[in-house]
Scaffold this active site. Structure first.
Site, PDB file in Angstrom:
ATOM      1  N   GLU A   1      26.516 107.867 -52.561  1.00 43.98           N
ATOM      2  CA  GLU A   1      25.056 107.778 -52.442  1.00 43.98           C
ATOM      3  C   GLU A   1      24.633 107.991 -50.998  1.00 43.98           C
ATOM      4  O   GLU A   1      23.619 107.506 -50.540  1.00 43.98           O
ATOM      5  CB  GLU A   1      24.569 106.416 -52.947  1.00 43.98           C
ATOM      6  CG  GLU A   1      24.910 105.225 -52.065  1.00 43.98           C
ATOM      7  CD  GLU A   1      26.060 104.371 -52.602  1.00 43.98           C
ATOM      8  OE1 GLU A   1      26.992 104.936 -53.213  1.00 43.98           O
ATOM      9  OE2 GLU A   1      26.017 103.152 -52.407  1.00 43.98           O
TER      10      GLU A   1
ATOM     11  N   ASN B   1      22.811 102.096 -60.815  1.00 47.67           N
ATOM     12  CA  ASN B   1      23.762 102.662 -61.787  1.00 47.67           C
ATOM     13  C   ASN B   1      24.137 101.649 -62.861  1.00 47.67           C
ATOM     14  O   ASN B   1      24.205 101.985 -64.041  1.00 47.67           O
ATOM     15  CB  ASN B   1      25.034 103.120 -61.071  1.00 47.67           C
ATOM     16  CG  ASN B   1      24.933 104.568 -60.606  1.00 47.67           C
ATOM     17  OD1 ASN B   1      24.279 105.382 -61.242  1.00 47.67           O
ATOM     18  ND2 ASN B   1      25.561 104.869 -59.484  1.00 47.67           N
TER      19      ASN B   1
END
Ligand SMILES: [Mg+2]
Length: 302
Positions: free
Chosen positions: A217, A181
């Site tokens: 996640e 990210n």
């Protein structure tokens, strides 16, 4: 979504009333009948109607007593009920509503009112069903969410406990997702989450295999009636399938491809109320997989 006609159970001891309702509604709905409370309960359980029209005044079991039976049965307690009646005093109206009725329809039937009331209640019911469905889905990946997982997990643990059957639970966690990210941006991160969710889903074998996104996640995998051999094999298949997506991750220390770690356990529950403990044990295996270098499956057969 709605391809089938919605089903209405009409309960009345007078055939002429059943005939009238049938003529009014047959075009738009599937109609099933019952001529007594006892028959109504039996048909409601076996046919799962979307809505019940229930006459208050019937010999043997009254509408109110039938309603009490509906409300005490898991299979029927959430089906909306509209009472059919000739007259209604304030006390009776209140009683019916307290029992859980959603409305009243008066006899002799006013065709337009009958149709409108039924249409409105069924539309409301549809909206509720859609909302309930949305509430159990993860907004991004459109697979079940954590809440949905908790419900299913407790259900399956209890079932496995009752049947003394094996169950497997795994947690799948994307390796170095923060670095992903940070370097590729959150938009790409979201794309990856969607790809992983759909990869896990397409690799499931049985209708009862279940996956959910349970954290940023993190995904859970719940495999009823599955012992460790089959579960480990499936976990490896999922791990490899995700690797085979070849999602570039140049900031991962494990590989140039994006990878996942999977920790899981297989067990036959020895108690109904240990779902949290089992979950922790599965998390511990994930920790093991991460500790040993990520991009791998760590499993324990309890
Ligand atoms: Mg009657």
């Amino acid at each position: 979504m709605i391809t089938q006609k919605q089903k209405i159970l009409v309960v009345d001891d007078e055939k002429s009333n059943l005939d009238l309702i049938y003529e009014l509604l047959k075009k738009d709905y599937t109609i099933i009948f019952a001529k007594s409370g006892t028959q109504a309960v039996e048909r409601a359980i076996t046919q799962s109607p979307d809505l019940i029209l229930l006459d208050i005044h019937m010999p043997e079991i009254t509408g109110f007593d039938t309603m009490k039976i509906f409300k005490n049965n898991e299979r029927t307690k959430d089906i909306p009920v509209i009472f059919l009646t000739e007259t209604l005093d304030n006390v009776t109206e209140e009683q019916g509503l307290l029992l859980g009725a959603v409305d009243y329809i008066f006899k002799p039937f006013n065709a337009a009112v009958v149709k409108i009331k039924i249409h409105n209640h069924l539309q409301l019911l549809n909206k509720m069903k859609i909302l309930e469905k949305i509430a159990l889905l993860d907004g991004l990946t459109e697979i079940p969410n954590r809440r949905s997982f908790s419900e299913r997990y407790n259900l399956e643990i209890n079932r496995a406990f009752r049947n003394k059957s094996p169950i497997s639970l795994a947690i799948i966690d994307i390796d170095s997702f923060k670095q992903y990210n940070d370097n590729y941006g959150h938009f790409m991160g979201d794309v990856v989450l969607k790809m992983i969710a759909s990869t896990i889903k397409t690799n499931l074998k049985r209708a009862t295999d279940f996956t959910a996104r349970i954290g940023g996640e993190e995904f859970a995998l719940l495999l009823p009636d599955t012992a460790s051999d089959g579960a480990i094999q499936l976990a490896q298949e999922i791990r490899l399938a995700i690797y085979a997506l070849h999602i570039e991750h140049s900031y991962s220390k494990v590989s140039n491809n994006l990878t996942v770690s999977i920790g899981g356990i297989s067990f036959i529950p020895t108690s109904k109320n240990q779902s949290d403990e089992y979950f922790k044990l599965s998390d511990l295996q994930l920790y093991e997989a991460k500790n040993k270098g990520k991009n791998q499956v760590s499993w324990k057969n309890l």
